[in-house]
Design an enzyme around this catalytic site. Structure first.
Site, PDB file in Angstrom:
ATOM      1  N   VAL A 138       0.841  -1.196   0.000  1.00 58.29           N
ATOM      2  CA  VAL A 138       0.000   0.000   0.000  1.00 58.29           C
ATOM      3  C   VAL A 138       0.878   1.249   0.000  1.00 58.29           C
ATOM      4  O   VAL A 138       1.898   1.295   0.697  1.00 58.29           O
ATOM      5  CB  VAL A 138      -0.897   0.034   1.264  1.00 58.29           C
ATOM      6  CG1 VAL A 138      -1.728   1.297   1.313  1.00 58.29           C
ATOM      7  CG2 VAL A 138      -1.782  -1.188   1.326  1.00 58.29           C
ATOM      8  N   CYS A 139       0.475   2.254  -0.768  1.00 61.18           N
ATOM      9  CA  CYS A 139       1.107   3.570  -0.712  1.00 61.18           C
ATOM     10  C   CYS A 139       0.011   4.621  -0.826  1.00 61.18           C
ATOM     11  O   CYS A 139      -1.154   4.345  -0.545  1.00 61.18           O
ATOM     12  CB  CYS A 139       2.166   3.728  -1.805  1.00 61.18           C
ATOM     13  SG  CYS A 139       1.512   3.802  -3.482  1.00 61.18           S
ATOM     14  N   ARG A 140       0.335   5.820  -1.260  1.00 63.85           N
ATOM     15  CA  ARG A 140      -0.664   6.879  -1.341  1.00 63.85           C
ATOM     16  C   ARG A 140      -1.653   6.636  -2.469  1.00 63.85           C
ATOM     17  O   ARG A 140      -2.852   6.738  -2.286  1.00 63.85           O
ATOM     18  CB  ARG A 140       0.033   8.232  -1.531  1.00 63.85           C
ATOM     19  CG  ARG A 140      -0.938   9.397  -1.632  1.00 63.85           C
ATOM     20  CD  ARG A 140      -0.191  10.727  -1.779  1.00 63.85           C
ATOM     21  NE  ARG A 140      -1.128  11.781  -2.105  1.00 63.85           N
ATOM     22  CZ  ARG A 140      -1.515  12.098  -3.338  1.00 63.85           C
ATOM     23  NH1 ARG A 140      -1.037  11.433  -4.375  1.00 63.85           N
ATOM     24  NH2 ARG A 140      -2.363  13.070  -3.557  1.00 63.85           N
ATOM     25  N   GLY A 199      -0.852   4.078  -5.308  1.00 62.38           N
ATOM     26  CA  GLY A 199      -0.668   2.791  -5.973  1.00 62.38           C
ATOM     27  C   GLY A 199       0.613   2.660  -6.787  1.00 62.38           C
ATOM     28  O   GLY A 199       0.982   1.564  -7.177  1.00 62.38           O
ATOM     29  N   MET A 248      -3.967   4.639  -0.488  1.00 65.72           N
ATOM     30  CA  MET A 248      -4.717   5.181   0.644  1.00 65.72           C
ATOM     31  C   MET A 248      -5.746   6.217   0.203  1.00 65.72           C
ATOM     32  O   MET A 248      -6.689   6.482   0.933  1.00 65.72           O
ATOM     33  CB  MET A 248      -3.762   5.778   1.681  1.00 65.72           C
ATOM     34  CG  MET A 248      -2.940   4.730   2.431  1.00 65.72           C
ATOM     35  SD  MET A 248      -3.935   3.494   3.308  1.00 65.72           S
ATOM     36  CE  MET A 248      -4.615   4.477   4.640  1.00 65.72           C
TER      37      MET A 248
END
Length: 98
Positions: A62-64, A66, A90
């Site tokens: 997971v990141c901000r 993708g 996120m």
């Protein structure tokens, strides 16, 4: 590369399947909140901390938005890990945060 949506991940938490969620955002980004129980390993440190992950378990990256989690997924796949990239990151997460 396998992908999962934020909605599918949220539904997966309601099953008995154990999934590791790895948040590869930077420290200041994670300070705004992360998925409960997720492990924070910034993308730049992933190579040095991948020994903390289990190759036999599914690892959802997971990141901000993708992109970074996609790069992390490719890297870990090349190292023999089972990984899934959460599309939308996120920004798409509508579940609880800690």
């Amino acid at each position: 590369m396998k992908k999962i949506t934020s909605t599918e991940l949220k539904e997966l938490f309601n099953t008995e399947k154990i999934v590791n969620v790895i948040d590869v955002r930077e420290v200041d980004e994670v300070a705004t909140g992360k998925i409960p129980g997720s492990i924070h390993i910034p993308l730049g440190l992933l190579e040095f901390r991948m020994h903390e992950l289990h190759k036999s378990k599914e690892n959802v990256m997971v990141c901000r938005s993708g992109g970074r989690s996609g790069r992390a997924s490719q890297f870990l796949e090349n190292q023999g890990f089972k990984v899934i990239n959460m599309t939308g990151g996120m920004l798409a997460w509508e579940g609880d945060m800690e």
